[in-house]
Structure formats: C-alpha cells, structure tokens
Design a protein around this motif. Structure first.
Motif, PDB file in Angstrom:
ATOM      1  N   GLU A  94      11.074  -4.387  -0.321  1.00  0.00           N
ATOM      2  CA  GLU A  94      11.588  -3.729  -1.820  1.00  0.00           C
ATOM      3  C   GLU A  94      10.199  -3.547  -2.748  1.00  0.00           C
ATOM      4  OE1 GLU A  94      13.749  -6.549  -3.890  1.00  0.00           O
ATOM      5  OE2 GLU A  94      15.739  -5.361  -3.503  1.00  0.00           O
ATOM      6  N   SER A  95       9.187  -4.211  -2.579  1.00  0.00           N
ATOM      7  CA  SER A  95       7.989  -4.045  -3.526  1.00  0.00           C
ATOM      8  C   SER A  95       7.030  -3.052  -2.785  1.00  0.00           C
ATOM      9  CB  SER A  95       7.325  -5.506  -3.630  1.00  0.00           C
ATOM     10  OG  SER A  95       7.151  -5.995  -2.458  1.00  0.00           O
ATOM     11  N   ALA A  96       7.291  -2.505  -1.471  1.00  0.00           N
ATOM     12  CA  ALA A  96       6.092  -1.764  -0.719  1.00  0.00           C
ATOM     13  C   ALA A  96       6.978  -0.342  -1.076  1.00  0.00           C
ATOM     14  CB  ALA A  96       6.057  -1.953   0.543  1.00  0.00           C
ATOM     15  N   ALA A  97       8.255  -0.191  -1.474  1.00  0.00           N
ATOM     16  CA  ALA A  97       8.877   0.997  -1.541  1.00  0.00           C
ATOM     17  C   ALA A  97       8.143   2.343  -1.670  1.00  0.00           C
ATOM     18  CB  ALA A  97       9.937   0.773  -2.659  1.00  0.00           C
ATOM     19  N   ASP A  98       7.013   2.388  -2.289  1.00  0.00           N
ATOM     20  CA  ASP A  98       6.362   3.585  -2.354  1.00  0.00           C
ATOM     21  C   ASP A  98       5.268   3.974  -1.426  1.00  0.00           C
ATOM     22  OD1 ASP A  98       7.397   3.999  -4.921  1.00  0.00           O
ATOM     23  OD2 ASP A  98       5.802   2.847  -6.014  1.00  0.00           O
ATOM     24  N   ASP A  99       5.329   3.333  -0.387  1.00  0.00           N
ATOM     25  CA  ASP A  99       4.614   3.079   0.745  1.00  0.00           C
ATOM     26  C   ASP A  99       5.138   3.282   1.813  1.00  0.00           C
ATOM     27  OD1 ASP A  99       2.372   2.993   2.689  1.00  0.00           O
ATOM     28  OD2 ASP A  99       1.136   1.489   1.597  1.00  0.00           O
ATOM     29  N   PRO A 100       5.520   4.249   2.725  1.00  0.00           N
ATOM     30  CA  PRO A 100       6.357   4.665   3.765  1.00  0.00           C
ATOM     31  C   PRO A 100       5.783   3.710   5.065  1.00  0.00           C
ATOM     32  CG  PRO A 100       6.071   6.455   2.891  1.00  0.00           C
ATOM     33  CD  PRO A 100       5.101   5.781   1.920  1.00  0.00           C
TER      34      PRO A 100
ATOM     35  N   GLN B  50       3.769   0.990   5.057  1.00  0.00           N
ATOM     36  CA  GLN B  50       4.034  -0.249   4.886  1.00  0.00           C
ATOM     37  C   GLN B  50       5.349  -0.756   5.159  1.00  0.00           C
ATOM     38  OE1 GLN B  50       2.399  -3.324   4.405  1.00  0.00           O
ATOM     39  NE2 GLN B  50       0.714  -2.857   2.751  1.00  0.00           N
ATOM     40  N   VAL B  51       6.292   0.096   4.551  1.00  0.00           N
ATOM     41  CA  VAL B  51       7.618  -0.222   4.916  1.00  0.00           C
ATOM     42  C   VAL B  51       8.238  -0.240   6.301  1.00  0.00           C
ATOM     43  CG1 VAL B  51       9.979   0.709   4.480  1.00  0.00           C
ATOM     44  CG2 VAL B  51       8.481   0.842   2.500  1.00  0.00           C
TER      45      VAL B  51
END
Ligand code: ADP
Length: 270
Positions: free
Chosen positions: A61-67, A69-70
């Motif tokens: 959830e908190s890494a949503a902007d970093d594909p 990492q996701v």
C-alpha cells in the motif's frame, strides 16, 4: 466364605476399580493436554506467516507509487501466502490423523502408485534443487488404506530428502517386501541427523536446526504426519542416520494380498 475374607476381597476389588478409574482420568487428561499443546503450538507457528502477510500488504500500500517495489513485495507476499496455505493444510491433515475418526478410505492401494504420485509431487523441487529422485525395488505390491494419506507421507520423506541433500546428489526411493511387511525406503546422502535429535524430529514442530529448516521452507510437521500416517495403517517409521553421511527413513506397512484381477493377468502372461 469367612466375613474377613469377604471384606478383604471387596477392598481389593474396589481398589482395583479405583485404579482403573484413575488410569482413565489420567489418559483423558493426557489427551486433553496434547490437544491444548497442539492448539498453542499451532497458533504460535501461524503468527509468523500471518504477521508477514500483514506487513507485506501494508508495504505494498505505501509503495503504491513505485511499481518495482510493489513487484518485490508482491512476490514475497505470494511466497508467504503459499507457505501459510501449506502450513494450514498440514495442520488439518495432522489433526485428522490424530483424531479417533476412521480413515476416509480403506481399500487396496498399489505401492507403485503411492511412490509414483509422491515422486511426481516433488518433481519441481528435485529439478530446482538439482537432486535426482531414483526409484527402485519391487513392483506390484499392495497395502490397505488411504492412498492419499500414504502418498502424502512418502512425499514428505522425499521432500525432506531433497531439501537436506547437496546439489548433484541423488535420493533413492526403494520398495521391498519382507514376509508380511512392505517397506518403502527413502535414502539420501545429505546432512544427516544427530543421534540426540533422531527421536525428537518426529514430534510436531520440532526442527533439528530451526534456522536451516526455515530456509528450506519447512513447517516442522512433515515427519509427524509421516509417523501418524504409518501408525494409522498399522505400521511404523524407522530411521537410520549419520551426521554428514545421510539418512534413510523406512515406512513399514502390513502387506495386503494382490487383487484377484492382477494375479490372474500375471499368471496368464506366464
Ligand atoms: P520440516 O518441515 O522442518 O522439514 P519435518 O517434520 O519434515 O519438518 O522434519 C523435522 C526436522 O527433521 C527437520 O527440520 C530437519 O531438522 C530434520 N530432517 C527431516 N528429514 C531430514 C533429512 N532427510 N535429512 C536431515 N534432516 C532431516
């Protein structure tokens, strides 16, 4: 009879009865204690993967902007989820084997089929570990019982043999009949088991080397399932092992007669 004799006899009978009742209570307490331990250990073992799943979902959830990492978190999440699935299914199987319920199936089972399906279930693992699984021994033997329970037991032994063996080594799965007993043997040339651990590894959640077992993705339930599966079929498990040399696990089961049809086929071929 003399009155004193009668009294003496009566006391003897009632004290024997008291002893029986006492023994029954102790047995019931022992079973109840085992059940409590099982629930406590199980909850403890479930905490780690459940915690990991929660943390990883939050991380996604908190890494949503970093594909990138996701993707990393998602693949770890999926690994933890499948570990959780394996753990829960093993817990269920073990608790079924430990209960007093009848086995779901009691029919003639081909040992060839048990071994084949156990080896199949481990083909991915053996490929990726670079360990060959080699089948040998007698064919055409039968036992009575639950095919799925028995092949899961053999599969657990093969999975361990692969997990605790060096790359490039091979694991042998052998079958032989000794009088009235069918033996299924799984042999590896892996790390082996210290003598002090040899009895304990059949206990639920016991691992000789917890750190290593965790790396191999173990649940600590595999051998406990093997032991109970063998016992439910009127059999037993034996272990021979030398640290550094390898291990041989043997499931011994009462042999069953060959079914009519295959006996007939065999004699016609002759
Ligand atoms: P796990 O899922 O941890 O392998 P098991 O109940 O199947 O749980 O085995 C219990 C422990 O027994 C393992 O953690 C390992 O320490 C030891 N063990 C089992 N099989 C082998 C083997 N073939 N060689 C060496 N050690 C083994």
């Amino acid at each position: 009879a003399e009155p004193r004799l009668v009294v003496a006899r009566a006391t003897r009978i009632s004290s024997r009865l008291a002893l029986l009742v006492l023994r029954d209570i102790t047995e019931r307490e022992r079973v109840e204690q085992m059940r409590r331990d099982f629930v406590a250990n199980t909850s403890h073992e479930l905490k780690t993967p459940v915690g990991a799943v929660t943390l990883l979902s939050e991380a996604i959830e908190s890494a949503a902007d970093d594909p990138d990492q996701v993707r990393v978190f998602a693949s770890r999440l999926s690994a933890e989820a499948s570990r959780l699935a394996q753990l829960t299914s093993r817990i269920m199987n073990l608790s079924r084997l430990q209960s007093t319920d009848e086995l779901t199936e009691d029919r003639l089972v081909s040992v060839d089929e048990i071994v084949a399906s156990a080896a199949d279930a481990n083909s991915l693992q053996s490929d990726s570990a670079g360990v060959d699984v080699v089948r040998g021994g007698e064919r055409g033997l039968f036992v009575r019982g639950d095919a799925q329970v028995l092949s899961e037991a053999v599969s657990n032994l093969i999975a361990n043999a692969i997990a605790y063996s060096p790359e490039g080594s091979s694991v042998g799965v052998g079958v032989r009949k000794d009088d009235t007993v069918v033996e299924i043997t799984v042999t590896d040339r892996g790390i082996g088991i210290d003598e002090a651990d040899q009895d304990r590894i059949f206990e639920r959640f016991y691992r000789a080397d917890p750190a290593r077992a965790r790396r191999t993705g173990g649940t600590g339930l595999g051998l406990s399932i093997v032991k109970h599966a063998a016992q439910r079929h009127g059999g037993e498990v034996r272990l021979w092992s030398r640290p550094g040399r390898g291990s041989t696990f043997t499931i011994r089961l009462p042999a069953a007669d060959m079914p009519e049809a295959s006996t007939a086929k065999k004699s016609r071929k002759k």
